[in-house]
Design a protein around this motif. Structure first.
Motif, PDB file in Angstrom:
ATOM      1  N   GLY A   2      62.814  49.684 -17.185  1.00 19.44           N
ATOM      2  CA  GLY A   2      63.276  48.479 -17.863  1.00 19.44           C
ATOM      3  C   GLY A   2      63.058  47.231 -17.030  1.00 19.44           C
ATOM      4  O   GLY A   2      62.213  47.184 -16.126  1.00 19.44           O
ATOM      5  N   SER A   3      63.842  46.200 -17.297  1.00 13.85           N
ATOM      6  CA  SER A   3      63.643  44.881 -16.698  1.00 13.85           C
ATOM      7  C   SER A   3      63.796  44.918 -15.180  1.00 13.85           C
ATOM      8  O   SER A   3      64.678  45.592 -14.641  1.00 13.85           O
ATOM      9  CB  SER A   3      64.649  43.886 -17.285  1.00 13.85           C
ATOM     10  N   ASP A  20      68.229  50.135 -13.568  1.00  9.35           N
ATOM     11  CA  ASP A  20      67.001  49.622 -14.158  1.00  9.35           C
ATOM     12  C   ASP A  20      66.118  49.048 -13.063  1.00  9.35           C
ATOM     13  O   ASP A  20      66.445  49.102 -11.884  1.00  9.35           O
ATOM     14  CB  ASP A  20      67.320  48.556 -15.219  1.00  9.35           C
ATOM     15  N   GLU A  35      59.107  53.004 -14.088  1.00  5.13           N
ATOM     16  CA  GLU A  35      59.472  51.685 -14.613  1.00  5.13           C
ATOM     17  C   GLU A  35      60.682  51.876 -15.526  1.00  5.13           C
ATOM     18  O   GLU A  35      60.582  52.460 -16.600  1.00  5.13           O
ATOM     19  CB  GLU A  35      58.303  51.066 -15.373  1.00  5.13           C
TER      20      GLU A  35
END
Length: 306
Positions: free
Chosen positions: A275-276, A227, A273
């Motif tokens: 996720g976190s 991620d 992108e």
């Protein structure tokens, strides 16, 4: 310029003034073109100054081939690399600097040759020089992917650089292995530089593009397991029967040091992108793996550099 001056000194000491003059006549238009290129495009991008959590480097991947074949959804931009070879790229980006918030997963022999695997430049290095596919004569992208997945699990609070060797030679796909037999050696650029054509330029591109598609296959596996903000880029590209300009040069194959042209130093900068974002922290470097000079030399020879 520094590299070409060193090369000229070597030519003079080994082969004398006459060969030096002939060599200088080859270098002169390259340096003129380099100056023009830098005026137009600037000095290039230092990758550690950019914003990312994971940086995936596809060795020797041209911007145009990436743009044509990338199978992922993301934001494609370009950057100007600091080098037209792996060695130049690594020196300009990392040598004599410290990045203790970063872990480097590496399959490139020059990384070890420059001592970046042992001098505390990074928090940790996972160097795959001894995870070599002896039949293919290179680190397989599956090996790099598995190592990178492990690093993301072990170091959740570090930036991670993952350096694949593909699409760099040698060809490793089904079609590429057929072409290697026709060429008669693992370094496909050499006969073309010597004026020979054991295969066509189109076939040369077949093997090169197939290597990139294979790299994408394994990058896809990695993307499914990480991620944060991911950037896919390259250290440099390749010339495939092109000339540097605007002053005409000889047609080139591969990636000569210190030659700046779009084919060689315009690289993809593809942002995903995932996720976190990760929370990044610096820590004291861990112990690094060391390799013998003999092993490094052997790996360089297998890649056609010695």
């Amino acid at each position: 310029m520094k590299h070409h001056l060193a090369r000229a000194k070597h030519v003079y000491s080994d082969r004398g003034l006459a060969d030096l003059v002939r060599t200088a006549a080859t270098y002169a238009p390259i340096e003129v073109n380099n100056a023009i290129f830098r005026l137009r495009h600037g000095e290039g991008t230092r990758v550690m100054d950019e914003d990312w959590d994971t940086l995936i480097l596809l060795d020797a991947c041209r911007y145009d081939m990436f743009a044509e074949r990338v199978p992922f959804d993301g934001d494609l931009k370009s950057r100007i690399s600091l080098g037209s070879t792996s060695e130049e790229f690594l020196r300009q980006n990392f040598e004599d600097r410290q990045y203790h918030d970063t872990v480097y997963v590496n399959a490139n022999v020059y990384f070890s040759k420059l001592g970046l695997n042992e001098d505390g430049t990074f928090h940790a290095v996972v160097d795959l020089l001894d995870e070599w596919d002896e039949d293919l004569e290179i680190a397989h992208p599956e090996t790099v992917t598995e190592a990178a997945r492990g690093v993301h699990e072990e170091y959740p609070n570090k930036r991670v650089i993952v350096h694949y060797m593909q699409p760099h030679l040698p060809f490793i796909g089904e079609r590429g292995l057929e072409l290697r037999k026709q060429i008669g050696q693992r370094n496909a650029w050499i006969p073309f530089r010597n004026g020979l054509r054991p295969i066509s330029i189109d076939e040369l591109w077949e093997g090169y593009n197939e290597n990139l598609d294979i790299a994408f296959e394994y990058v896809s596996h990695l993307l499914n397991n990480i991620d944060g903000k991911v950037v896919i880029s390259a250290d440099h590209g390749n010339m495939v029967n092109e000339q540097q300009g605007p002053v005409p040069t000889k047609r080139m194959f591969g990636h000569p040091w210190g030659v700046y042209s779009p084919e060689l130093v315009k690289v993809p900068w593809f942002v995903l992108e995932m996720g976190s974002r990760r929370t990044i922290t610096e820590e004291t470097p861990t112990k690094f793996k060391d390799y013998s000079d003999e092993l490094v030399t052997e790996r360089l020879e297998s890649l056609g550099y010695r």
